[in-house]
Enzyme design. Structure first.
Site, PDB file in Angstrom:
ATOM      1  N   CYS A   1      40.210  34.651  38.668  1.00 37.92           N
ATOM      2  CA  CYS A   1      41.399  34.774  37.829  1.00 37.92           C
ATOM      3  C   CYS A   1      42.521  33.888  38.381  1.00 37.92           C
ATOM      4  O   CYS A   1      42.375  32.673  38.426  1.00 37.92           O
ATOM      5  CB  CYS A   1      41.807  36.237  37.673  1.00 37.92           C
ATOM      6  SG  CYS A   1      42.977  36.514  36.304  1.00 37.92           S
TER       7      CYS A   1
ATOM      8  N   HIS B   1      37.356  38.010  35.057  1.00 36.30           N
ATOM      9  CA  HIS B   1      37.083  38.930  36.163  1.00 36.30           C
ATOM     10  C   HIS B   1      35.596  39.279  36.167  1.00 36.30           C
ATOM     11  O   HIS B   1      35.168  40.133  35.386  1.00 36.30           O
ATOM     12  CB  HIS B   1      37.904  40.212  36.009  1.00 36.30           C
ATOM     13  CG  HIS B   1      39.360  40.026  36.257  1.00 36.30           C
ATOM     14  ND1 HIS B   1      39.901  40.070  37.523  1.00 36.30           N
ATOM     15  CD2 HIS B   1      40.388  39.777  35.419  1.00 36.30           C
ATOM     16  CE1 HIS B   1      41.206  39.869  37.453  1.00 36.30           C
ATOM     17  NE2 HIS B   1      41.529  39.682  36.183  1.00 36.30           N
TER      18      HIS B   1
ATOM     19  N   GLU C   1      33.964  41.007  38.226  1.00 35.64           N
ATOM     20  CA  GLU C   1      33.775  42.396  38.661  1.00 35.64           C
ATOM     21  C   GLU C   1      34.050  43.394  37.542  1.00 35.64           C
ATOM     22  O   GLU C   1      33.723  44.571  37.664  1.00 35.64           O
ATOM     23  CB  GLU C   1      34.663  42.689  39.876  1.00 35.64           C
ATOM     24  CG  GLU C   1      36.134  42.926  39.589  1.00 35.64           C
ATOM     25  CD  GLU C   1      36.949  41.677  39.292  1.00 35.64           C
ATOM     26  OE1 GLU C   1      38.168  41.818  39.096  1.00 35.64           O
ATOM     27  OE2 GLU C   1      36.370  40.566  39.242  1.00 35.64           O
TER      28      GLU C   1
END
Length: 214
Positions: A79, A187, A189
């Site tokens: 990011c 992102h 994750e």
């Protein structure tokens, strides 16, 4: 082992949990001497480019990251962390970045080419389009949807660094890379199986690099 750089502006908890789900060992630290023990680094980030670079410069992490990359060790920016890899941002007039990749970061204009307005930030799930599907970071990764939250976008003339793009009223560099320097605008994750596959591949690249270095 992976090292997550903690400079006070990262999504540390979600990245840490993702690495735990993948069974990768990791450390979280702001100390270069601790991070030096890692085999690959992750530079997360949420918030202001200007504030992030101020912290990295003041803490000596800018010099540490540049030395790390110069030694050929892997780095993944996430990011804001990806945006910091580039030369500069127009935020706060002009803020110099890490200058590890060519390009600059500008704010989404919020006005499309046809004059219509659109929402900024770019937030939510969006489709990936692979530019370099054979890159090791994208091995066995589905060309699916990933989760974005950003008001600024990278502009680069260096097509070779674009591993995957998305589209939000314009082309959005989504995965970038050159040598040992890698980044995702989204992102991973928080991006379900697609994102976890990319993190898994990064860990595998780090592991392979360790074996290659002997």
């Amino acid at each position: 082992m992976l090292g997550i750089i903690d400079y006070g502006m990262g999504n540390l908890h979600s990245v840490s949990k993702a690495l735990e789900r993948l069974s990768w060992s990791y450390i979280v630290s702001e100390q270069p001497e601790e991070l030096q023990k890692a085999d690959g680094l992750i530079l997360p980030g949420v918030g202001s480019f200007h504030d992030a670079m101020s912290i990295l410069n003041e803490t000596g992490l800018t010099a540490f990251i540049k030395d790390w990359v110069d030694e050929g060790k892997p780095l993944l920016g996430i990011c804001l962390g990806m945006q910091l890899l580039f030369e500069e941002s127009e935020e706060n007039k002009r803020t110099k970045g890490l200058s590890l990749l060519p390009g600059r970061v500008i704010r989404f204009p919020g006005v499309a080419t046809d004059g219509s307005t659109y929402k900024v930030p770019h937030m939510g799930w969006n489709q990936l389009t692979f530019r370099k599907p054979n890159h090791p970071l994208l091995t066995d990764v589905e060309e699916g949807h990933v989760y974005f939250v950003h008001s600024y976008v990278v502009k680069t003339d260096a097509d070779d660094v674009l591993l995957a793009t998305s589209h939000y009223y314009e082309t959005v560099p989504a995965v970038v890379g050159r040598g040992n320097i890698l980044g995702t605008q989204f992102h991973p994750e928080k991006s379900s199986n697609v994102g976890m596959s990319i993190l898994r591949n990064y860990g595998a690249m780090v592991e392979k690099g360790v074996k290659a270095r002997g």
